[in-house]
Scaffold this motif. Structure first.
Motif, PDB file in Angstrom:
ATOM      1  N   ALA A 155       0.841  -1.189   0.000  1.00  7.22           N
ATOM      2  CA  ALA A 155       0.000   0.000   0.000  1.00  7.22           C
ATOM      3  C   ALA A 155       0.878   1.242   0.000  1.00  7.22           C
ATOM      4  CB  ALA A 155      -0.896  -0.010   1.230  1.00  7.22           C
ATOM      5  N   ALA A 156       0.362   2.301  -0.564  1.00  4.84           N
ATOM      6  CA  ALA A 156       1.107   3.554  -0.581  1.00  4.84           C
ATOM      7  C   ALA A 156       1.319   4.034   0.848  1.00  4.84           C
ATOM      8  CB  ALA A 156       0.347   4.612  -1.382  1.00  4.84           C
ATOM      9  N   VAL A 157       2.525   4.544   1.117  1.00  2.00           N
ATOM     10  CA  VAL A 157       2.810   5.074   2.444  1.00  2.00           C
ATOM     11  C   VAL A 157       2.016   6.352   2.632  1.00  2.00           C
ATOM     12  CG1 VAL A 157       4.599   6.005   3.948  1.00  2.00           C
ATOM     13  CG2 VAL A 157       5.113   4.083   2.444  1.00  2.00           C
ATOM     14  N   PRO A 158       1.215   6.465   3.689  1.00  2.00           N
ATOM     15  CA  PRO A 158       0.374   7.643   3.852  1.00  2.00           C
ATOM     16  C   PRO A 158       1.179   8.898   4.096  1.00  2.00           C
ATOM     17  CG  PRO A 158       0.370   6.317   5.840  1.00  2.00           C
ATOM     18  CD  PRO A 158       1.088   5.520   4.798  1.00  2.00           C
ATOM     19  N   GLY A 159       0.592  10.034   3.779  1.00  2.00           N
ATOM     20  CA  GLY A 159       1.222  11.314   4.034  1.00  2.00           C
ATOM     21  C   GLY A 159       1.167  11.634   5.522  1.00  2.00           C
ATOM     22  N   PRO A 160       1.704  12.797   5.927  1.00  2.00           N
ATOM     23  CA  PRO A 160       1.709  13.154   7.333  1.00  2.00           C
ATOM     24  C   PRO A 160       0.307  13.135   7.916  1.00  2.00           C
ATOM     25  CG  PRO A 160       3.095  14.647   6.054  1.00  2.00           C
ATOM     26  CD  PRO A 160       2.362  13.791   5.076  1.00  2.00           C
ATOM     27  N   PRO A 161       0.102  12.453   9.045  1.00  2.00           N
ATOM     28  CA  PRO A 161      -1.226  12.353   9.622  1.00  2.00           C
ATOM     29  C   PRO A 161      -1.687  13.635  10.293  1.00  2.00           C
ATOM     30  CG  PRO A 161       0.379  11.289  11.032  1.00  2.00           C
ATOM     31  CD  PRO A 161       1.099  11.690   9.779  1.00  2.00           C
ATOM     32  N   VAL A 162      -0.751  14.500  10.671  1.00  2.00           N
ATOM     33  CA  VAL A 162      -1.118  15.764  11.299  1.00  2.00           C
ATOM     34  C   VAL A 162      -0.260  16.859  10.717  1.00  2.00           C
ATOM     35  CG1 VAL A 162      -1.832  14.699  13.468  1.00  2.00           C
ATOM     36  CG2 VAL A 162       0.546  15.376  13.170  1.00  2.00           C
ATOM     37  N   GLU A 163      -0.712  18.098  10.824  1.00  2.00           N
ATOM     38  CA  GLU A 163       0.082  19.227  10.389  1.00  2.00           C
ATOM     39  C   GLU A 163       1.212  19.457  11.385  1.00  2.00           C
ATOM     40  OE1 GLU A 163      -2.401  22.577   9.945  1.00  2.00           O
ATOM     41  OE2 GLU A 163      -3.698  21.672   8.418  1.00  2.00           O
ATOM     42  N   ALA A 164       2.334  19.953  10.885  1.00  2.00           N
ATOM     43  CA  ALA A 164       3.475  20.189  11.758  1.00  2.00           C
ATOM     44  C   ALA A 164       3.127  21.167  12.871  1.00  2.00           C
ATOM     45  CB  ALA A 164       4.651  20.705  10.933  1.00  2.00           C
ATOM     46  N   SER A 165       2.237  22.116  12.574  1.00  2.00           N
ATOM     47  CA  SER A 165       1.877  23.124  13.571  1.00  2.00           C
ATOM     48  C   SER A 165       1.147  22.536  14.762  1.00  2.00           C
ATOM     49  CB  SER A 165       1.015  24.214  12.925  1.00  2.00           C
ATOM     50  OG  SER A 165      -0.182  23.659  12.403  1.00  2.00           O
ATOM     51  N   ARG A 166       0.620  21.320  14.606  1.00  2.00           N
ATOM     52  CA  ARG A 166      -0.141  20.698  15.680  1.00  2.00           C
ATOM     53  C   ARG A 166       0.703  19.738  16.513  1.00  2.00           C
ATOM     54  NH1 ARG A 166      -5.481  18.312  13.027  1.00  2.00           N
ATOM     55  NH2 ARG A 166      -5.902  17.885  15.235  1.00  2.00           N
ATOM     56  N   ALA A 168       3.613  18.552  19.253  1.00  2.00           N
ATOM     57  CA  ALA A 168       4.116  19.066  20.519  1.00  2.00           C
ATOM     58  C   ALA A 168       5.349  19.928  20.241  1.00  2.00           C
ATOM     59  CB  ALA A 168       4.462  17.906  21.452  1.00  2.00           C
ATOM     60  N   PRO A 169       5.619  20.929  21.079  1.00  2.00           N
ATOM     61  CA  PRO A 169       6.665  21.919  20.773  1.00  2.00           C
ATOM     62  C   PRO A 169       8.021  21.340  20.388  1.00  2.00           C
ATOM     63  CG  PRO A 169       5.368  22.630  22.651  1.00  2.00           C
ATOM     64  CD  PRO A 169       4.904  21.244  22.327  1.00  2.00           C
ATOM     65  N   THR A 170       8.573  20.435  21.210  1.00  2.00           N
ATOM     66  CA  THR A 170       9.904  19.905  20.890  1.00  2.00           C
ATOM     67  C   THR A 170       9.859  19.033  19.646  1.00  2.00           C
ATOM     68  OG1 THR A 170      10.467  19.905  23.248  1.00  2.00           O
ATOM     69  CG2 THR A 170      11.887  18.638  21.775  1.00  2.00           C
ATOM     70  N   LEU A 171       8.803  18.264  19.497  1.00  2.00           N
ATOM     71  CA  LEU A 171       8.666  17.418  18.315  1.00  2.00           C
ATOM     72  C   LEU A 171       8.570  18.287  17.064  1.00  2.00           C
ATOM     73  CD1 LEU A 171       8.435  14.394  17.632  1.00  2.00           C
ATOM     74  CD2 LEU A 171       5.961  14.644  17.709  1.00  2.00           C
ATOM     75  N   ARG A 172       7.843  19.380  17.157  1.00  2.00           N
ATOM     76  CA  ARG A 172       7.726  20.290  16.017  1.00  2.00           C
ATOM     77  C   ARG A 172       9.078  20.928  15.700  1.00  2.00           C
ATOM     78  NH1 ARG A 172       4.191  23.510  17.919  1.00  2.00           N
ATOM     79  NH2 ARG A 172       5.484  25.317  18.420  1.00  2.00           N
ATOM     80  N   LEU A 173       9.828  21.269  16.731  1.00  2.00           N
ATOM     81  CA  LEU A 173      11.142  21.875  16.519  1.00  2.00           C
ATOM     82  C   LEU A 173      12.078  20.901  15.812  1.00  2.00           C
ATOM     83  CD1 LEU A 173      12.915  24.320  16.961  1.00  2.00           C
ATOM     84  CD2 LEU A 173      13.472  23.459  19.241  1.00  2.00           C
ATOM     85  N   VAL A 174      12.033  19.626  16.203  1.00  2.00           N
ATOM     86  CA  VAL A 174      12.848  18.605  15.538  1.00  2.00           C
ATOM     87  C   VAL A 174      12.441  18.483  14.076  1.00  2.00           C
ATOM     88  CG1 VAL A 174      13.325  16.125  15.420  1.00  2.00           C
ATOM     89  CG2 VAL A 174      13.353  17.296  17.627  1.00  2.00           C
ATOM     90  N   TYR A 175      11.134  18.418  13.818  1.00  2.00           N
ATOM     91  CA  TYR A 175      10.645  18.310  12.440  1.00  2.00           C
ATOM     92  C   TYR A 175      11.084  19.518  11.609  1.00  2.00           C
ATOM     93  CZ  TYR A 175       7.430  18.280   8.487  1.00  2.00           C
ATOM     94  OH  TYR A 175       6.899  18.314   7.218  1.00  2.00           O
ATOM     95  N   GLU A 176      10.920  20.724  12.142  1.00  2.00           N
ATOM     96  CA  GLU A 176      11.255  21.937  11.391  1.00  2.00           C
ATOM     97  C   GLU A 176      12.754  22.040  11.152  1.00  2.00           C
ATOM     98  OE1 GLU A 176       9.506  24.934  13.821  1.00  2.00           O
ATOM     99  OE2 GLU A 176       7.501  24.723  12.910  1.00  2.00           O
TER     100      GLU A 176
END
Length: 234
Positions: A155-166, A168-176
């Motif tokens: 199956a195709a790998v799904p896209g991001p399940p949530v927006e980066a803005s949503r 948690a702060p540290t997790l978002r910082l790592v992603y960005e």
């Protein structure tokens, strides 16, 4: 007494000439529900011995082996009374190798380097098709056959399940940090964000497993394969 779930799991043998790469691929496969790794082999001769002793259902097979080509190993396996299935996992991306693998009955082909999500999708597809086949009666309808062949495609790998803005702060910082191209490994991310390497690795793994980041293994001449992360597009 053996665990029924364990006995019904897909039994996998990993064959790769590089001990470190084999360990990484075995670690990937062991994380897939319904799959268990029965061993590793690093030569064609060792692989044949392990196949006869362990009777795996599936072999993750590199084509570049020190004592022969993986395609010849597939031919040798096909001469066995109950040969295992094969997923080729190799850096070889030439059409001749792909065509020969198909002709010899490989159920899938994955080009190195690849992510956990790439391998997981193929193992899940194989696991589900195998389970469905075992449920069928003595004869299959055309609909059953069409469904089985369709199930072999991951199956195709799904896209991001949530927006980066949503996030948690540290997790978002790592992603960005990864998205901006400032870092692509756990040690680099840790240095930029100001967290330990182990903490950065935990966050990166969470983002990769959620589909937001893509993990690639960079194979060097020596040492363990380096884990590098990038944003998954689409």
């Amino acid at each position: 007494m053996s665990d029924p779930a364990e006995s019904s799991a897909v039994r996998i043998l990993v064959v790769d000439d590089d001990f470190r790469v084999a360990a990484v691929h075995a670690g990937f496969a062991a994380q897939v529900p319904g799959c268990t790794v029965v061993g590793e082999a690093h030569t064609a001769a060792e692989a044949l011995t392990r196949i006869e002793a362990d009777r795996p259902d599936l072999v993750l097979l590199d084509l570049y082996l020190p004592d022969g080509n993986g395609l010849d190993l597939i031919r040798a396996m096909r001469a066995m009374p109950e040969p295992p299935d094969v997923i080729v996992v190799s850096a070889a991306n030439d059409v001749a190798s792909v065509r020969a693998s198909l002709q010899l009955g490989a159920v899938n082909y994955l080009v190195k380097p690849f992510s956990f999500a790439d391998l997981s999708a193929r193992l899940v597809a194989y696991r589900d098709a195998r389970a469905r086949m075992e449920e069928l009666p003595g004869e299959a309808t055309q609909a059953d056959i069409d469904r089985l062949f369709g199930m072999r495609r991951p199956a195709a790998v799904p896209g991001p399940p949530v927006e980066a803005s949503r996030l948690a702060p540290t997790l978002r910082l790592v992603y960005e940090t990864v998205a901006r191209g400032e870092a692509s490994s756990a040690s680099e991310v840790g240095a930029v964000v100001g967290i330990s390497r182990a903490t950065a690795q935990r966050y990166l793994t969470q983002l990769e497993q959620s589909g937001m980041l893509r993990l690639e293994l960079r194979y060097g001449a020596t040492g363990r394969p380096e884990h590098r992360y990038s944003v998954r597009r689409g």
